[in-house]
Scaffold this motif. Structure first.
Motif, PDB file in Angstrom:
ATOM      1  N   VAL A   7       0.880  -1.166   0.000  1.00 30.84           N
ATOM      2  CA  VAL A   7       0.000   0.000   0.000  1.00 30.84           C
ATOM      3  C   VAL A   7       0.915   1.213   0.000  1.00 30.84           C
ATOM      4  CG1 VAL A   7      -1.814   1.261   1.200  1.00 30.84           C
ATOM      5  CG2 VAL A   7      -1.775  -1.243   1.290  1.00 30.84           C
ATOM      6  N   CYS A   9       1.549   5.408  -0.678  1.00 30.70           N
ATOM      7  CA  CYS A   9       0.932   6.729  -0.660  1.00 30.70           C
ATOM      8  C   CYS A   9       1.921   7.742  -1.216  1.00 30.70           C
ATOM      9  CB  CYS A   9       0.527   7.122   0.759  1.00 30.70           C
ATOM     10  SG  CYS A   9      -0.671   6.005   1.501  1.00 30.70           S
ATOM     11  N   SER A  10       1.409   8.679  -1.973  1.00 29.78           N
ATOM     12  CA  SER A  10       2.240   9.738  -2.541  1.00 29.78           C
ATOM     13  C   SER A  10       2.733  10.659  -1.438  1.00 29.78           C
ATOM     14  CB  SER A  10       1.418  10.532  -3.557  1.00 29.78           C
ATOM     15  OG  SER A  10       2.102  11.687  -3.956  1.00 29.78           O
ATOM     16  N   CYS A  17      -3.451   7.108  -2.066  1.00 29.24           N
ATOM     17  CA  CYS A  17      -2.814   5.804  -1.849  1.00 29.24           C
ATOM     18  C   CYS A  17      -3.345   4.782  -2.843  1.00 29.24           C
ATOM     19  CB  CYS A  17      -3.080   5.316  -0.426  1.00 29.24           C
ATOM     20  SG  CYS A  17      -2.435   6.416   0.854  1.00 29.24           S
ATOM     21  N   HIS A  18      -2.539   3.783  -3.119  1.00 33.33           N
ATOM     22  CA  HIS A  18      -2.943   2.699  -4.012  1.00 33.33           C
ATOM     23  C   HIS A  18      -2.176   1.431  -3.640  1.00 33.33           C
ATOM     24  CE1 HIS A  18       0.732   4.274  -5.886  1.00 33.33           C
ATOM     25  NE2 HIS A  18       0.883   3.071  -6.412  1.00 33.33           N
ATOM     26  N   GLU A  19      -2.677   0.312  -4.127  1.00 34.25           N
ATOM     27  CA  GLU A  19      -1.999  -0.971  -3.913  1.00 34.25           C
ATOM     28  C   GLU A  19      -1.208  -1.313  -5.160  1.00 34.25           C
ATOM     29  OE1 GLU A  19      -4.855  -3.973  -2.884  1.00 34.25           O
ATOM     30  OE2 GLU A  19      -4.795  -3.409  -0.781  1.00 34.25           O
ATOM     31  N   GLU A  52       7.178   7.820  -3.027  1.00 31.07           N
ATOM     32  CA  GLU A  52       6.071   7.157  -2.348  1.00 31.07           C
ATOM     33  C   GLU A  52       6.472   6.705  -0.949  1.00 31.07           C
ATOM     34  OE1 GLU A  52       3.346   5.229  -5.644  1.00 31.07           O
ATOM     35  OE2 GLU A  52       5.331   4.316  -5.624  1.00 31.07           O
ATOM     36  N   ALA A  55       2.745   2.517   3.265  1.00 30.98           N
ATOM     37  CA  ALA A  55       1.755   2.607   4.336  1.00 30.98           C
ATOM     38  C   ALA A  55       1.452   1.236   4.939  1.00 30.98           C
ATOM     39  CB  ALA A  55       0.467   3.242   3.810  1.00 30.98           C
TER      40      ALA A  55
END
Length: 69
Positions: A7, A9-10, A17-19, A52, A55
């Motif tokens: 996970v 996050c910028s 956030c993205h996976e 990034e 997280a």
């Protein structure tokens, strides 16, 4: 095969956030125990992606997704 789903996050937009599946040749033979403890290879991968923040992560056995990927 064990995959690490990170996970991410910028840093410029913390709520964005993205996976992502973390893939490197070093992760090809990772054990579930090593994955759950935060594989050292994950830190190396993060060093290569400085924009990034990690997280969290999870470990997945076998194929990820059901769309043939």
């Amino acid at each position: 095969m064990i995959k690490i789903i990170a996970v991410l996050c910028s840093l410029s937009t913390p709520g964005n956030c993205h996976e992502q599946i973390v893939t490197t040749s070093d992760l090809a033979e990772i054990s579930m125990r090593s994955c759950m403890m935060g594989a050292p290879q994950l830190a190396e991968w993060m060093n290569q992606h400085p924009a990034e923040r990690l997280a969290g992560w999870r470990c997945v056995m076998g194929q990820q997704g059901g769309r043939g990927t």
